[in-house]
Write a protein that holds these residues in place. Structure first.
Motif, PDB file in Angstrom:
ATOM      1  N   VAL A  43       0.851  -1.205   0.000  1.00 48.70           N
ATOM      2  CA  VAL A  43       0.000   0.000   0.000  1.00 48.70           C
ATOM      3  C   VAL A  43       0.881   1.249   0.000  1.00 48.70           C
ATOM      4  CG1 VAL A  43      -1.679   1.347   1.333  1.00 48.70           C
ATOM      5  CG2 VAL A  43      -1.982  -1.124   1.090  1.00 48.70           C
ATOM      6  N   LEU A  44       1.939   1.229   0.810  1.00 49.05           N
ATOM      7  CA  LEU A  44       2.844   2.384   0.874  1.00 49.05           C
ATOM      8  C   LEU A  44       3.513   2.633  -0.472  1.00 49.05           C
ATOM      9  CD1 LEU A  44       4.785   2.429   4.264  1.00 49.05           C
ATOM     10  CD2 LEU A  44       3.253   4.146   3.326  1.00 49.05           C
ATOM     11  N   VAL A  47       1.040   4.246  -2.611  1.00 47.37           N
ATOM     12  CA  VAL A  47       0.830   5.630  -2.175  1.00 47.37           C
ATOM     13  C   VAL A  47       1.939   6.533  -2.728  1.00 47.37           C
ATOM     14  CG1 VAL A  47       0.998   7.127  -0.135  1.00 47.37           C
ATOM     15  CG2 VAL A  47      -0.570   5.176  -0.124  1.00 47.37           C
ATOM     16  N   ALA A  50       1.277   6.943  -6.459  1.00 48.36           N
ATOM     17  CA  ALA A  50       0.113   7.821  -6.650  1.00 48.36           C
ATOM     18  C   ALA A  50       0.466   9.265  -6.283  1.00 48.36           C
ATOM     19  CB  ALA A  50      -1.055   7.334  -5.807  1.00 48.36           C
ATOM     20  N   GLY A  51       1.217   9.423  -5.195  1.00 49.84           N
ATOM     21  CA  GLY A  51       1.636  10.760  -4.770  1.00 49.84           C
ATOM     22  C   GLY A  51       2.484  11.431  -5.844  1.00 49.84           C
ATOM     23  N   VAL A  53       2.418  10.808  -9.111  1.00 51.00           N
ATOM     24  CA  VAL A  53       1.524  11.156 -10.225  1.00 51.00           C
ATOM     25  C   VAL A  53       0.752  12.430  -9.896  1.00 51.00           C
ATOM     26  CG1 VAL A  53      -0.539  10.428 -11.491  1.00 51.00           C
ATOM     27  CG2 VAL A  53       1.309   8.785 -11.071  1.00 51.00           C
ATOM     28  N   ILE A  54       0.238  12.506  -8.676  1.00 49.12           N
ATOM     29  CA  ILE A  54      -0.576  13.657  -8.273  1.00 49.12           C
ATOM     30  C   ILE A  54       0.253  14.942  -8.270  1.00 49.12           C
ATOM     31  CG2 ILE A  54      -1.844  14.679  -6.342  1.00 49.12           C
ATOM     32  CD1 ILE A  54      -2.791  11.781  -5.675  1.00 49.12           C
ATOM     33  N   VAL A  55       1.457  14.860  -7.720  1.00 49.15           N
ATOM     34  CA  VAL A  55       2.301  16.063  -7.669  1.00 49.15           C
ATOM     35  C   VAL A  55       2.680  16.501  -9.091  1.00 49.15           C
ATOM     36  CG1 VAL A  55       4.556  16.949  -6.956  1.00 49.15           C
ATOM     37  CG2 VAL A  55       3.162  15.657  -5.337  1.00 49.15           C
ATOM     38  N   GLN A  57       0.870  15.992 -11.800  1.00 51.78           N
ATOM     39  CA  GLN A  57      -0.340  16.612 -12.343  1.00 51.78           C
ATOM     40  C   GLN A  57      -0.522  18.009 -11.778  1.00 51.78           C
ATOM     41  OE1 GLN A  57      -2.296  15.831 -14.667  1.00 51.78           O
ATOM     42  NE2 GLN A  57      -1.830  13.697 -15.062  1.00 51.78           N
ATOM     43  N   PHE A  58      -0.168  18.146 -10.515  1.00 51.57           N
ATOM     44  CA  PHE A  58      -0.326  19.445  -9.861  1.00 51.57           C
ATOM     45  C   PHE A  58       0.559  20.479 -10.555  1.00 51.57           C
ATOM     46  CE2 PHE A  58       0.607  22.677  -6.730  1.00 51.57           C
ATOM     47  CZ  PHE A  58      -0.676  22.998  -6.304  1.00 51.57           C
ATOM     48  N   SER A  61      -0.639  20.777 -14.460  1.00 51.01           N
ATOM     49  CA  SER A  61      -2.014  21.119 -14.808  1.00 51.01           C
ATOM     50  C   SER A  61      -2.688  22.039 -13.804  1.00 51.01           C
ATOM     51  CB  SER A  61      -2.838  19.833 -14.942  1.00 51.01           C
ATOM     52  OG  SER A  61      -4.197  20.127 -15.033  1.00 51.01           O
ATOM     53  N   ALA A  62      -2.549  21.713 -12.532  1.00 46.83           N
ATOM     54  CA  ALA A  62      -3.370  22.403 -11.529  1.00 46.83           C
ATOM     55  C   ALA A  62      -2.934  23.844 -11.297  1.00 46.83           C
ATOM     56  CB  ALA A  62      -3.338  21.628 -10.222  1.00 46.83           C
ATOM     57  N   ASP A  64      -2.382  27.301 -12.107  1.00 47.99           N
ATOM     58  CA  ASP A  64      -2.965  28.126 -13.171  1.00 47.99           C
ATOM     59  C   ASP A  64      -3.714  27.276 -14.179  1.00 47.99           C
ATOM     60  OD1 ASP A  64      -2.201  30.480 -12.039  1.00 47.99           O
ATOM     61  OD2 ASP A  64      -0.240  30.453 -12.996  1.00 47.99           O
ATOM     62  N   TYR A  65      -4.865  26.851 -13.755  1.00 48.24           N
ATOM     63  CA  TYR A  65      -5.673  25.930 -14.552  1.00 48.24           C
ATOM     64  C   TYR A  65      -6.090  26.541 -15.885  1.00 48.24           C
ATOM     65  CZ  TYR A  65      -9.198  22.425 -15.515  1.00 48.24           C
ATOM     66  OH  TYR A  65      -9.916  21.440 -16.091  1.00 48.24           O
ATOM     67  N   TYR A  66      -6.322  27.854 -15.903  1.00 46.39           N
ATOM     68  CA  TYR A  66      -6.812  28.454 -17.155  1.00 46.39           C
ATOM     69  C   TYR A  66      -6.247  29.864 -17.359  1.00 46.39           C
ATOM     70  CZ  TYR A  66     -10.142  30.465 -13.808  1.00 46.39           C
ATOM     71  OH  TYR A  66     -10.707  31.092 -12.735  1.00 46.39           O
TER      72      TYR A  66
ATOM     73  N   TRP B 135      -7.706  17.844 -13.288  1.00 47.24           N
ATOM     74  CA  TRP B 135      -6.556  18.085 -12.413  1.00 47.24           C
ATOM     75  C   TRP B 135      -6.449  19.575 -12.115  1.00 47.24           C
ATOM     76  CZ3 TRP B 135      -4.631  14.097  -9.951  1.00 47.24           C
ATOM     77  CH2 TRP B 135      -4.721  12.841 -10.527  1.00 47.24           C
ATOM     78  N   ASP B 136      -7.447  20.122 -11.460  1.00 48.27           N
ATOM     79  CA  ASP B 136      -7.345  21.516 -11.033  1.00 48.27           C
ATOM     80  C   ASP B 136      -6.812  21.542  -9.600  1.00 48.27           C
ATOM     81  OD1 ASP B 136      -9.463  21.151  -9.250  1.00 48.27           O
ATOM     82  OD2 ASP B 136     -10.284  23.135  -9.674  1.00 48.27           O
ATOM     83  N   ALA B 137      -6.556  22.729  -9.079  1.00 48.09           N
ATOM     84  CA  ALA B 137      -5.839  22.828  -7.803  1.00 48.09           C
ATOM     85  C   ALA B 137      -6.586  22.141  -6.653  1.00 48.09           C
ATOM     86  CB  ALA B 137      -5.586  24.291  -7.471  1.00 48.09           C
ATOM     87  N   THR B 140      -6.770  18.230  -7.163  1.00 47.59           N
ATOM     88  CA  THR B 140      -5.452  17.609  -7.069  1.00 47.59           C
ATOM     89  C   THR B 140      -4.957  17.575  -5.615  1.00 47.59           C
ATOM     90  OG1 THR B 140      -4.996  18.493  -9.258  1.00 47.59           O
ATOM     91  CG2 THR B 140      -3.131  17.643  -8.040  1.00 47.59           C
ATOM     92  N   LEU B 144      -4.270  14.366  -3.117  1.00 45.20           N
ATOM     93  CA  LEU B 144      -3.007  14.200  -2.378  1.00 45.20           C
ATOM     94  C   LEU B 144      -3.290  13.962  -0.889  1.00 45.20           C
ATOM     95  CD1 LEU B 144       0.070  14.278  -2.853  1.00 45.20           C
ATOM     96  CD2 LEU B 144       0.030  16.675  -2.177  1.00 45.20           C
ATOM     97  N   VAL B 147      -4.465  10.254  -0.474  1.00 41.65           N
ATOM     98  CA  VAL B 147      -3.430   9.205  -0.519  1.00 41.65           C
ATOM     99  C   VAL B 147      -2.427   9.359   0.634  1.00 41.65           C
ATOM    100  CG1 VAL B 147      -3.639   8.813  -2.999  1.00 41.65           C
ATOM    101  CG2 VAL B 147      -1.910  10.366  -2.171  1.00 41.65           C
ATOM    102  N   ALA B 154      -1.272   2.929   6.415  1.00 40.99           N
ATOM    103  CA  ALA B 154      -0.372   1.818   6.084  1.00 40.99           C
ATOM    104  C   ALA B 154       0.818   1.804   7.043  1.00 40.99           C
ATOM    105  CB  ALA B 154       0.090   1.930   4.633  1.00 40.99           C
ATOM    106  N   ARG B 191      -5.856  29.480  -9.820  1.00 40.02           N
ATOM    107  CA  ARG B 191      -7.119  29.488 -10.558  1.00 40.02           C
ATOM    108  C   ARG B 191      -7.584  28.048 -10.682  1.00 40.02           C
ATOM    109  NH1 ARG B 191      -5.859  33.447 -15.628  1.00 40.02           N
ATOM    110  NH2 ARG B 191      -5.548  35.347 -14.406  1.00 40.02           N
TER     111      ARG B 191
END
Lengths: 175, 282
Positions: A43-44, A47, A50-51, A53-55, A57-58, A61-62, A64-66, B135-137, B140, B144, B147, B154, B191
């Motif tokens: 699981v770790l 994690v 996944a962490g 991937v998320i960072v 994406q952050f 993408s995240a 200044d989304y637009y 994947w907006d702020a 996302t 995080l 998880v 865990a 944003r």
């Protein structure tokens, strides 16, 4: 509890047996490789992946989304020669649907841009509502392949809307 | 609810006298809180699905909000409780494992609530934005948060003594809590597709219909009661698990002593090849 009455007297037997005490003197459990449970480790590991991937994406993408319509070629990362996400309010009376294409214009802070989207935008798409359109600017229009409808932080009862409708205030009342 | 079988007389140890006399995690207090929580959840259903109006833009999907918002607030609270309990364990002189169990129980409930927030939020997103996920702020950072606390749970199960578990999870529990302001203020800092906070904002301006706001309030009360009820039961069942684990170790030790004694007897009457090799092949 003490371990002084243990191990047994015969040393040759003691060599064949794992006689390490499984508890500390105070009775609490000792860590042991034999008892290792692999599920939490698995699981770790997931994690951590996944962490990551998320960072990622952050950061890609995240943040200044637009871009807003008035920021094209003005703000860093809002150039018209690259794929962008553009935010603006759908102009009143601009929505035209023909041959499966939805065309409309979006405006923000005085700047406007036509949008062409193949298909029917989902969500609560309508005039006078802010949207984020993903796509590329070609021939002076944003060729959108995704339309997301933004919702404001205002929550108004549907009953109140009828009052507004009766007054026919247009985009200003709805936005 | 967890129950513990009565101790076997042949493996009686001094520690077993510390076992709780009750065989259930329920008490008069938890029963009352449980009943009030069920009543409050009934109110939430009545107001959320019945009395509150549909929204001008979102129509009926606004009702998702009455679960989405309370669950994330309670998750924030749960993770703050985890952090405070972790600090109490680490910095108090007594180092009571009760604080560690409270931290663990609260994190378990928090993770569950974040899962609910994400699930119903995706449904609302599909209905309002037109997409389940972006994947907006806000989304996302919430992912995080989710998880991170799965990781915390865990870490709690990595093994070792209860004190080892308490110490390492306490450190993690105190670090992870900094993600909460990151999640909450993500819509201000960047944003995002997600709208800004209507109620929990710093400008004190709540742009929400009165009955909608009341339904949200009922949701917060109902989920708070549910949280308290779950906390009481979970910390008690965790205390029982810890006791049972210790007792299991004592019993295992007793069994191994008996084995060793048997082997000792066998070794004197049989050739060495027949000797039991308990545990030595690992």
């Amino acid at each position: 509890m003490s371990d002084t009455d243990f191990p047994p007297s015969d040393d040759s037997i003691a060599n064949d047996l794992d006689l390490a005490p499984r508890t500390n003197i105070d009775g609490t459990a000792m860590s042991s490789r034999q008892k290792r449970n692999w599920l939490p480790i698995l699981v770790l590991a997931m994690v951590v992946v996944a962490g990551g991937v998320i960072v990622t994406q952050f950061l890609t993408s995240a943040v200044d989304y637009y871009c807003n319509v008035d920021e094209i070629n003005v703000r860093d990362g809002c150039d018209d020669n690259r794929r962008i996400r553009l935010q603006g309010t759908v102009d009143e009376g601009s929505v035209v649907r023909s041959d499966g294409v939805t065309a409309f214009t979006i405006s923000f802070n005085g700047a406007s841009l036509p949008v062409r989207y193949s298909g029917e935008p989902g969500g609560i798409f309508k005039e006078c509502i802010p949207v984020v359109v993903h796509g590329v600017i070609e021939e002076g229009a944003l060729q959108g392949d995704r339309v997301e409808v933004k919702h404001s932080d205002e929550y108004v009862s549907v009953n109140d809307e009828r009052v507004v409708d009766a007054q026919d205030l247009g985009c200003d009342a709805a936005a | 609810m967890t129950t513990i079988e009565p101790a076997k007389a042949e493996h009686d140890t001094a520690r077993q006298s510390a076992l709780p006399s009750q065989r259930s995690t329920a008490t008069r207090g938890t029963r009352i809180i449980g009943i009030v929580a069920v009543v409050a959840l009934g109110w939430l259903v009545a107001f959320g699905l019945g009395f509150s109006p549909a929204d001008r833009d979102q129509d009926e999907s606004v009702r998702i909000l009455y679960v989405h918002v309370p669950t994330i607030w309670l998750a924030y609270l749960a993770f703050v409780v985890t952090a405070v309990s972790s600090a109490m364990y680490l910095f108090s002189k007594k180092k009571s494992l009760g604080w560690d169990r409270a931290a663990g129980a609260s994190a378990e409930i928090g993770v569950t609530f974040v899962a609910v927030t994400l699930a119903v939020g995706a449904m609302w997103g599909r209905l309002t934005w037109g997409v389940f996920w972006q994947w907006d702020a806000r989304l996302t950072t919430t992912a995080l948060l989710f998880v991170t606390y799965i990781g915390y749970l865990a870490v709690r199960r990595l093994g070792g003594s209860h004190e080892q578990r308490a110490k390492r999870s306490a450190v993690l529990g105190m670090i992870a809590v900094v993600e909460i302001p990151l999640v909450h203020f993500s819509v201000k800092m960047w944003r995002s597709l997600h709208q800004e906070a209507t109620v929990a904002n710093l400008d004190g301006d709540t742009k929400m219909d009165g009955l909608m706001l009341f339904s949200l309030f009922v949701g917060v009360i109902a989920f708070t009661l549910l949280y308290v009820w779950l906390m009481l039961h979970r910390t008690r069942s965790m205390a029982m698990e810890d006791l049972l684990e210790e007792r299991g170790l004592d019993e295992a030790l007793a069994v191994r002593r008996a084995e060793a004694a048997e082997t000792a007897t066998a070794a004197t009457s049989a050739p060495p090849t027949a000797t039991m090799k308990t545990g030595s092949d690992s």
